[in-house]
Design a protein around this motif. Structure first.
Motif, short mmCIF file in Angstrom:
data_model
loop_
_atom_site.label_atom_id
_atom_site.label_comp_id
_atom_site.label_asym_id
_atom_site.label_seq_id
_atom_site.Cartn_x
_atom_site.Cartn_y
_atom_site.Cartn_z
N LEU A 92 0.82 -1.21 0.00
CA LEU A 92 0.00 0.00 0.00
C LEU A 92 0.86 1.26 0.00
N GLY A 93 2.15 1.06 0.01
CA GLY A 93 3.06 2.22 -0.04
C GLY A 93 3.12 2.98 1.27
N ILE A 94 2.90 2.26 2.38
CA ILE A 94 2.93 2.95 3.69
C ILE A 94 4.38 3.14 4.12
N ARG A 95 4.70 4.37 4.49
CA ARG A 95 6.06 4.68 4.94
C ARG A 95 6.33 3.89 6.22
N PRO A 96 7.50 3.21 6.32
CA PRO A 96 7.72 2.42 7.54
C PRO A 96 7.81 3.32 8.77
N LEU A 97 7.34 2.75 9.85
CA LEU A 97 7.36 3.51 11.10
C LEU A 97 8.75 3.41 11.71
N LYS A 98 9.33 4.57 12.01
CA LYS A 98 10.69 4.53 12.56
C LYS A 98 10.72 4.82 14.05
N GLY A 99 9.82 5.69 14.48
CA GLY A 99 9.90 6.07 15.90
C GLY A 99 8.54 6.25 16.54
N ILE A 100 8.44 5.81 17.80
CA ILE A 100 7.23 6.05 18.60
C ILE A 100 7.68 6.78 19.86
#
Ligand code: ATP
Length: 499
Positions: A92-100
């Motif tokens: 789906l082209g979701i940008r990977p999550l890098k930080g929470i």
């Protein structure tokens, strides 16, 4: 070991050169200079690299071990789904999550959430605190950040994991707004390095890193850290509500033998404002008290005492004088009488046993958790706070410093009323309200309530005398007993002179 070999070889070479008639003085000087440079320039600190806590995989903590925090857990799990099912996210082209970023008061379970997040995604877990990156030597913090990311990748590879979670507690220490520290170059370099590392995270990496930061001051963080693609999920971790407190108590008493009389619901409702860490400590203290008393189970009394201990600290060894005790008893009964008038049945315990910095105290049975207060509630709270000092004044014709903390709290509440537009100034702008006007409005609010309390307690001087005498004898009165004494249901006591 290699250090010893190097020293041995150096000494042997020097002896050999000296025997050959070579002048060793320049070499010795050079050696001394290098040694000084190595120790003072920070290279030594730098070489130590990163020293955070490492655990291959935080398998032991799962979301089920965390009581309450339903919303935070749900938000984290939602965010983690993209990591767990990375191919669907990629499609789906979701940008990977890098930080929470986990934001909330101390002891609310942020570290536990980070560990559970690592376990949920099958990631290796490495933890560090912001303060570990702060050094006076330029470049050391940045070097440690590099080392931390490197170590996280290596650890994941060692354990055949595709994911690694880096947890940085107190991230505000290293991620504060740039250019604000006195030795700011070092702080800025450290933060820049963290940004560089986070920007470098890519979905194609063989080990995917997720950085989880924790802070109780999001407002202090540099905006660059909060930009999309870095810590773009901010999850609020709040103090637990009553249901949350009950769940946490259940978790921390699961391994303890509880007496059937113990009612965890009632303990949960008496502990408004407690964090998870406080509740863990409460359960532990209750168990220690049971142990000291030689009991096999934890009884309601142990929990009661543990609540006081967690709220106010250890009992004090110092014993106040007889005169001081009489004053403390009168002061506390003043609070208790007003509390019972405002909300009958509200006093849980009154005591003159000193604890922490308090010489005596009255603990209330809390109402339901409430996050909004009306004008009337605030005025009643002020009356309760002022009552201790007024009782002293009526019986001893003088006040004492024992009321200072009551007055600090009363002034805070009165200020809150002014800013909420409840004073005769009407709606005000807190930013531009002149200090002298604020001061006058606060004083008027306090004086009005003080007059009301004085009028009320003037008619109750005999009750104060009677009940405080019993408190002096018993040191502690349970709410039930106090109410009997107030109602005069007890056999009449002879009149005593406290002053
Ligand atoms: P700090 O901001 O001080 O680092 P924190 O928010 O990271 O605190 P934790 O270190 O996760 O808090 O919690 C400290 C201890 O308190 C935990 O080890 C646990 O025993 C207890 N605790 C805190 N919150 C919870 C919770 N929601 N459920 C169960 N136990 C909890």
């Amino acid at each position: 070991m290699s250090k010893e070999i190097t020293i041995g070889v150096a000494i042997a070479t020097m002896i050999f050169l000296a025997l050959q008639g070579v002048n060793l003085l320049p070499f010795l000087l050079l050696g001394a200079l290098s040694y000084l440079f190595y120790n003072l320039s920070g290279l030594k600190v730098l070489n130590k690299g990163f020293q955070g806590q490492v655990s291959p995989r935080a398998r032991e903590i799962t979301f089920a071990d965390i009581g309450g925090q339903e919303k935070a857990k749900q938000e984290i799990i939602e965010a983690l789904e993209f990591i767990k099912d990375s191919s669907a996210a990629e499609q789906l082209g979701i940008r990977p999550l890098k930080g929470i970023l986990l934001a909330g008061p101390p002891g609310t379970g942020k570290t536990l959430l980070a560990k559970a997040a690592a376990a949920y995604t099958g990631a290796s877990f490495i933890a560090a605190a912001g303060s570990e990156f702060v050094e006076m030597y330029a470049g050391v913090g940045a070097q440690r950040i590099r080392a931390l990311f490197k170590q996280a990748r290596e650890l994941a590879k060692q354990h055949n994991r595709k994911n690694a979670t880096i947890f940085i507690d107190e991230i505000d220490v290293l991620g504060g707004k740039r250019g604000q520290h006195s030795g700011h170059l070092e702080y800025d370099q450290t933060l820049n390095q963290l940004l560089v590392e986070m920007d470098g995270i890519s979905p194609n990496d063989d080990v995917r890193i997720l950085v989880i930061g924790a802070t109780n001051r999001v407002d202090l963080l540099d905006e660059a850290l909060l930009r999309p693609g870095r810590f773009d999920r901010i999850i609020q971790v709040e103090l637990p509500d009553r249901e949350g407190r009950l769940q946490i108590l259940k978790i921390h008493t699961a391994n303890k033998p509880l007496d059937p009389e113990v009612n965890l619901e009632s303990i949960a409702s008496q502990t408004f404002g407690f964090s998870g860490a406080h509740l863990e400590s409460l359960a532990n203290e209750a168990a220690i008290l049971a142990f000291r008393a030689g009991e096999k189970t934890l009884k309601p009394g142990h929990f009661n005492e543990a609540i006081d201990k967690v709220m106010l600290g250890e009992k004090m060894d110092r014993q106040p004088s007889e005169k001081e005790l009489k004053r403390v008893a009168v002061h506390e009964i003043g609070h208790a009488l007003v509390s019972e008038r405002i909300r009958p049945g509200s006093v849980s315990i009154v005591t003159i046993v000193p604890r922490g910095s308090a010489l005596g105290y009255m603990r209330e049975v809390p109402e339901d958790d409430s996050y909004l207060q009306t004008r009337r509630q605030l005025e009643e709270r002020l009356q309760l706070l002022i009552a201790g000092a007024i009782a002293e004044e009526l019986l001893f014709h003088s006040r004492s410093t024992g009321a200072s903390s009551d007055f600090i709290e009363a002034a805070r509440l009165a200020k809150k009323m002014v800013f909420a537009g409840m004073s005769d100034l009407g709606i005000v702008d807190p930013e531009s309200l002149p200090r002298h006007l604020l001061h006058r409005a606060v004083a008027r609010i306090l004086q009005t309530q003080e007059a009301l309390v004085r009028k009320e307690l003037q008619d109750k001087v005999e009750i104060i005398r009677r009940v405080s005498k019993e408190l002096l004898q018993e040191e502690k009165l349970a709410g039930e007993r106090l109410r009997q004494l107030i109602a005069g249901e007890d056999k009449p006591l002879e009149r005593v002179h406290l002053a």
